[in-house]
Design an enzyme around this catalytic site. Structure first.
Site, PDB file in Angstrom:
ATOM      1  N   GLY A  55       0.842  -1.190   0.000  1.00  0.00           N
ATOM      2  CA  GLY A  55       0.000   0.000   0.000  1.00  0.00           C
ATOM      3  C   GLY A  55       0.876   1.238   0.000  1.00  0.00           C
ATOM      4  CB  ALA A  56       0.349   4.492  -1.690  1.00  0.00           C
ATOM      5  CG  ASP A 246      -0.516   1.267  -5.961  1.00  0.00           C
ATOM      6  OD1 ASP A 246      -1.684   0.895  -6.176  1.00  0.00           O
ATOM      7  OD2 ASP A 246       0.215   0.755  -5.094  1.00  0.00           O
ATOM      8  CG  ASN A 256      -5.771   1.498  -7.207  1.00  0.00           C
ATOM      9  OD1 ASN A 256      -4.920   1.495  -6.324  1.00  0.00           O
ATOM     10  ND2 ASN A 256      -7.011   1.078  -6.990  1.00  0.00           N
ATOM     11  CE  LYS A 257      -2.921  -4.439  -6.118  1.00  0.00           C
ATOM     12  NZ  LYS A 257      -1.519  -4.880  -6.328  1.00  0.00           N
TER      13      LYS A 257
END
Lengths: 367, 367
Positions: A55-56, A246, A256-257
């Site tokens: 996670g960021a 992210d 992102n994911k």
């Protein structure tokens, strides 16, 4: 946030020993809650690369504390410090917060007297972690009115249905989370919320981590396969989507994911608002064409082929879930173009996903 | 098609005993290849409901053979025959082919002399199975030119990349499959093809069945998480999508495995042709508003919460993959609106996904 009723962060300096960082070992979740000790840059690098932390914000904070250990290990040698910093940056190429935290530490440390490096780096690591927690708390404050507004339009007793993808919860940061911060804020404000949790293959961060977080905080939620969100939106069962990111460009494109893009397309097709929550440390101030320019991490196919979970005996086991002999590919992120994003929820407020919108909230950083 | 080099269908009348139907027990795949004996309507109903067989054509053929056993069990009692028929229809509400095959059998049997019921029903069951196999073969013939055309535009040595969702392979029919029929036809014609196989949570029919089929036929393929397709399309790595369907209206709306809609949205957004392959038995000639009218099957959340697969020991085991105590929802299908579908590949040819397109190929059936 709460774990079995006791408040935690995802990372902290151990009060019991010098040069010791502690993290929640997130790969063990949700089957076991374990604290892991990190005593060297090498251990920190493994923890980031092998996703003991992910996670960021959490990666950024871990890199911050990693640079504290680097400042100790470098022992006044600037070249060694830079080399250790490079080791940390190399662990996850798509994570902006990682290089951001490392650069911030290098900027603070290198001009100072070598004897002061460890102390300066520790202070800065704590500052990075505190800022992350504080920014996430503010994201919650700024996102809350959006949920309140939707709640006003719902019949009494019906929850606001929020879909989220992956884990942009407090486990992905130091505390509160990004996508989850408005949800936690709404829940605490007494608004009825219900969260559709995308399981988020291949690593199942939604089914494992987001579900675990929400359960610990007592927020009603339902886990669904990643395939389901579009159907729910077609049938009016999603009032809004909130995801994390992210890396988001200053023009509003969202990395992102993997799979986020598909949910954004469905939201657009069904008139469902699609929000992305992020602290400003996640902005990429240089990249304009994110689909073309952002390197997308490809991870091992093994993460698709094998899964771990709990046997009936309570033991954790790994099983093969793909036909034996069939290869698998594993792209970790995708890019959601700004045109599909309703708004960005940041620590300074909510803005349009555009250069103008982002620039309006963050005018100085852009220059 | 081939299993370990030997040709099979998914269902057949046993040559060794009367009143005995045999199927490939698809829940055991890909870990084991097992033949299951079905000796009663009750066993056939369980096989359909619990998905020992699945897929539009295979369910239809199984219902056809099930009605043969019903004709034997009814022993001349028309009310009992109807009651057994109703038991079969009730097993999977979304599958058009199921009620279609049962009605076809009832229409053939009921007017005839009761002593002839078993013989008539068996002949009709074999006809349904043969037609299904033949229609799928023709779907392959009609889909082949689309792939040939794409292949002409590719640099030498580069495969045509085809994405598919779920299993609309021969395991879902009696032979050849629907979505896979053009792929198998192209592969046999010497065209380089490579298939992106969506794993298709929660039951992983792609990772388990489609991958197993393609491996047995020697077709190059790569398994991906359901989240990945949009990203691949953004990067030009998908030349076309072909899926099957559980029910398609005469206006071109496509009910298919949950998640199909998301891939169709991504295909549209990236200019990738999105084809749906189906025998005409899968058309729904009555429904106009498919999102509003078609009942969508909701299955148990357990299918999301638990997964089975192979332990390192080679044993099959089931593990929990969702946080303990978090509920799960399991919608089995979604609807892809006709506006997202490039074309329908049927046993009579390729048509637009519209009332005009479908009516052009099937003018009589419409009245």
């Amino acid at each position: 946030m709460l774990v079995d009723g006791k408040p935690y962060r995802t990372i902290w300096k151990s009060p019991d020993a010098d040069g010791l960082v502690q993290i929640i070992e997130q790969r063990k979740l949700p089957w076991a809650f374990e604290i892991e000790d990190l005593r060297s840059v090498a251990e920190v690098a493994v923890a980031i690369k092998d996703m003991h932390v992910r996670g960021a914000g959490c990666i950024g904070a871990t890199a911050g504390y990693g640079m504290w250990l680097a400042a100790i290990e470098a022992d006044g040698d600037g070249q060694k410090l830079r080399s250790l910093a490079a080791d940390l940056v190399a662990t996850r190429p798509t994570a902006t917060n990682l290089s951001w935290a490392v650069e911030r530490q290098l900027g603070m440390i290198l001009d100072q007297s070598p004897t002061a490096w460890p102390e300066i780096a520790l202070r800065e690591a704590e500052a990075i972690a505190d800022e992350d927690a504080d920014w996430c708390r503010r994201i919650g404050e700024h996102g809350l009115p959006i949920i309140e507004e939707i709640a006003k339009g719902k019949p009494a007793g019906e929850p606001v249905n929020i879909l989220t993808h992956c884990n942009a919860g407090w486990l992905a940061f130091v505390d509160h989370g990004s996508a989850t911060a408005p949800i936690y804020a709404a829940h605490r404000a007494g608004i009825l919320v219900h969260v559709w949790v995308d399981e988020t293959r291949p690593r199942n961060q939604g089914a494992r981590l987001t579900a675990w977080e929400l359960k610990n905080e007592g927020v009603p939620h339902t886990v669904i396969a990643d395939n389901v969100g579009g159907h729910l939106m077609q049938h009016g069962q999603v009032d809004m989507v909130i995801t994390g990111t992210d890396r988001t460009t200053y023009t509003g494109d969202v990395a992102n994911k993997i799979g986020t893009y598909l949910k954004a397309l469905a939201a657009k097709d069904n008139g469902v608002p699609f929000y992305v929550a992020l602290p400003s440390s996640t902005f990429d101030w240089e990249t304009r064409d994110v689909v073309g320019e952002i390197p997308i991490e490809q991870r091992g196919g093994d993460e698709v082929v094998r899964m771990d979970g709990l046997l009936e005996s309570g033991e954790v086991a790994e099983i093969q879930v793909v036909n034996v002999g069939s290869p698998a590919a594993n792209y970790a992120f995708d890019v959601t173009p700004a045109r599909l994003v309703t708004g960005l929820i940041t620590e300074r407020g909510v803005c349009e996903a555009s250069e103008e919108g982002v620039g309006g909230l963050f005018p100085i950083t852009k220059d």
